[in-house]
Motif scaffolding. Structure first.
Motif, mmCIF file in Angstrom:
data_model
loop_
_atom_site.group_PDB
_atom_site.id
_atom_site.type_symbol
_atom_site.label_atom_id
_atom_site.label_comp_id
_atom_site.label_asym_id
_atom_site.label_seq_id
_atom_site.Cartn_x
_atom_site.Cartn_y
_atom_site.Cartn_z
ATOM 1 N N GLY A 201 0.817 -1.205 0.000
ATOM 2 C CA GLY A 201 0.000 0.000 0.000
ATOM 3 C C GLY A 201 0.856 1.262 0.000
ATOM 4 O O GLY A 201 1.966 1.273 0.543
ATOM 5 N N SER A 202 0.315 2.333 -0.600
ATOM 6 C CA SER A 202 1.062 3.592 -0.673
ATOM 7 C C SER A 202 1.306 4.173 0.711
ATOM 8 O O SER A 202 2.186 5.001 0.890
ATOM 9 N N LEU B 184 7.001 0.789 3.495
ATOM 10 C CA LEU B 184 7.451 1.746 2.476
ATOM 11 C C LEU B 184 7.871 3.055 3.124
ATOM 12 O O LEU B 184 8.900 3.635 2.782
ATOM 13 N N ALA B 185 7.060 3.508 4.093
ATOM 14 C CA ALA B 185 7.217 4.863 4.617
ATOM 15 C C ALA B 185 8.293 4.985 5.682
ATOM 16 O O ALA B 185 8.939 6.027 5.782
ATOM 17 N N ALA B 186 8.488 3.942 6.472
ATOM 18 C CA ALA B 186 9.261 4.164 7.695
ATOM 19 C C ALA B 186 10.197 3.008 8.058
ATOM 20 O O ALA B 186 10.495 2.803 9.222
ATOM 21 N N GLU B 187 10.628 2.235 7.033
ATOM 22 C CA GLU B 187 11.574 1.160 7.342
ATOM 23 C C GLU B 187 12.860 1.339 6.532
ATOM 24 O O GLU B 187 13.504 0.380 6.107
ATOM 25 N N ASN C 138 -1.437 1.529 10.202
ATOM 26 C CA ASN C 138 -0.991 2.651 11.020
ATOM 27 C C ASN C 138 -1.295 4.008 10.383
ATOM 28 O O ASN C 138 -2.038 4.828 10.944
ATOM 29 N N ARG C 139 -0.727 4.258 9.211
ATOM 30 C CA ARG C 139 -0.793 5.610 8.627
ATOM 31 C C ARG C 139 -2.195 5.987 8.146
ATOM 32 O O ARG C 139 -2.457 7.142 7.848
ATOM 33 N N CYS C 140 -3.084 4.995 8.047
ATOM 34 C CA CYS C 140 -4.485 5.315 7.734
ATOM 35 C C CYS C 140 -5.267 5.544 9.024
ATOM 36 O O CYS C 140 -6.490 5.683 9.004
ATOM 37 N N GLY C 141 -4.589 5.513 10.155
ATOM 38 C CA GLY C 141 -5.257 5.801 11.426
ATOM 39 C C GLY C 141 -5.674 4.552 12.182
ATOM 40 O O GLY C 141 -6.738 4.524 12.808
ATOM 41 N N GLY C 142 -4.823 3.520 12.137
ATOM 42 C CA GLY C 142 -5.098 2.302 12.923
ATOM 43 C C GLY C 142 -6.299 1.538 12.416
ATOM 44 O O GLY C 142 -7.021 0.908 13.212
ATOM 45 N N ARG C 143 -6.498 1.569 11.096
ATOM 46 C CA ARG C 143 -7.686 0.900 10.546
ATOM 47 C C ARG C 143 -7.518 -0.622 10.530
ATOM 48 O O ARG C 143 -6.428 -1.142 10.353
ATOM 49 N N VAL C 144 -8.655 -1.280 10.682
ATOM 50 C CA VAL C 144 -8.693 -2.738 10.843
ATOM 51 C C VAL C 144 -9.066 -3.412 9.517
ATOM 52 O O VAL C 144 -10.041 -3.026 8.881
#
Ligand code: TLP
Length: 346
Positions: free
Chosen positions: A81-82, A87-90, A142-148
């Protein structure tokens, strides 16, 4: 004055029970697979996530990287996912250390990737193309706000990946938050995927560590890669002991963090100038936007001046993560402080 730290659930301190378990832990040399406490943590983790085996690693970042290294070869393409944490933080590890191309599919607001777009993104067999070998999903996102992500969605994605011969890795850093939010055992959300990582040192409050779970051969290979990365630990039972307390004692209480996050979001929705969608808050992560006249950096500095910490999170967003160190009266206090800041800005 108490600092209310909402920067992340990684700020949680080990419990007294964890410290006791660490003190008393029976240990051995884990590079020889002889640390009984590490072995027990790995066995229990595998069972909880419905997998054959598990490997204790120092971090979620290493567990995710191991999944890439085992499942791909340099030049392969992985799809994610974008807004994926991988992608964002590793630190681009999959590309830098695995030589893998990271190809993105837009992350939707609810943390899913559209399965139609995933299918279009998977490469056909063509001499010019890299091989698509791995699909990565994240639950909670995480970056989508902890979505399940639901069991149904996970099954749908796995079926699609299988059809095209891709492996599926689940970054389940907060998989127990997803399980608690849905009221299902974590294994229901992980049984379908080839591998899953989860973190001990987020909401579960252990000081260090992550588990990578999957089939026996996968874990054997990951163990070798872990050694190459310098992750072969010796008397690691000292920290694994806290991990056992984390998975046995700390899962159910995540519901408190979720209730606090919801309350925080509902309270923020009443504050003029703050943009927040309480309906989107499903677990312990709250994303909001400050009033238009300040930047997220300026707004979080105003919060920090009043001892409430939250992180600017890209674009106009600020992230607040509820965690064990923050109770419901701290949430009320935070709302009072935010009300004051918003009033002063008006
Ligand atoms: N997330 C941390 C860091 O980004 C600072 C946070 O505060 O949210 N997957 C997901 C979904 C994560 O959120 C994280 C850490 C990781 C993997 C990596 O775990 P660690 O920090 O143990 O390497």
């Amino acid at each position: 004055m108490k600092v209310i730290d909402l920067r992340s659930d990684t700020v949680t301190m080990p419990t007294d029970e964890m410290r006791r378990a660490m003190f008393e832990a029976e240990v051995g040399d884990d590079v020889y697979v002889e640390d009984p406490t590490v072995n027990l943590l790995e066995e229990k983790s595998a069972v909880m996530l419905g997998k054959e085996a598990a490997l204790f690693t120092p971090s979620g970042t290493m567990s995710n990287l191991l999944a890439v290294l085992v499942n791909t070869r340099p030049g392969d393409e992985m799809i994610l996912g974008s807004e994926a944490h991988m992608l964002a933080a590793e630190v681009g590890g999959a590309s830098a250390l695995g030589g893998v191309v990271m190809r993105t599919v837009p992350s939707e607001i609810d943390g899913r990737m559209d399965t139609g777009i995933i299918e279009q993104t998977i490469r056909q067999d063509n001499i010019h193309f890299p091989h698509s070998t791995l699909l990565c999903i994240e639950n909670t996102q995480n970056r989508c706000g902890g979505r399940v992500l639901t069991t149904e969605y996970t099954s749908e994605v796995v079926e699609l990946a299988k059809k095209h011969g891709l492996k599926v890795h689940l970054d389940g850093a907060r998989i127990f938050n997803a399980a608690v939010a849905l009221g299902v055992p974590a294994s229901k959300l992980t049984a379908q995927v080839d591998s899953v990582s989860f973190c001990l040192s987020k909401g579960l409050s252990a000081p260090v560590g992550s588990l990578l779970c999957g089939r026996h051969e996968f874990i054997t290979s990951a163990r070798k890669w872990r050694k190459m990365l310098g992750g072969g630990m010796r008397q690691a039972g000292i920290i694994a002991a806290a991990g056992i307390v984390a998975i046995e004692e700390m899962v159910d209480r995540l519901a408190d963090d979720h209730a606090n996050a919801k309350r925080l979001a509902m309270g923020m929705a009443e504050l003029p100038g703050i943009t927040i969608y309480p309906d989107r808050v499903q677990t312990n992560i709250v994303l909001f936007e400050p009033p238009a006249k300040v930047t997220p950096q300026e707004f979080s500095k105003l919060m920090e001046d009043r001892q409430v910490l939250a992180k600017p999170y890209g674009g106009r967003k600020i992230r607040a993560v509820t965690n064990r160190m923050v109770n419901s009266s701290d949430i009320e206090e935070t709302l009072g402080i935010l009300k004051q800041i918003v009033k002063e800005l008006a």
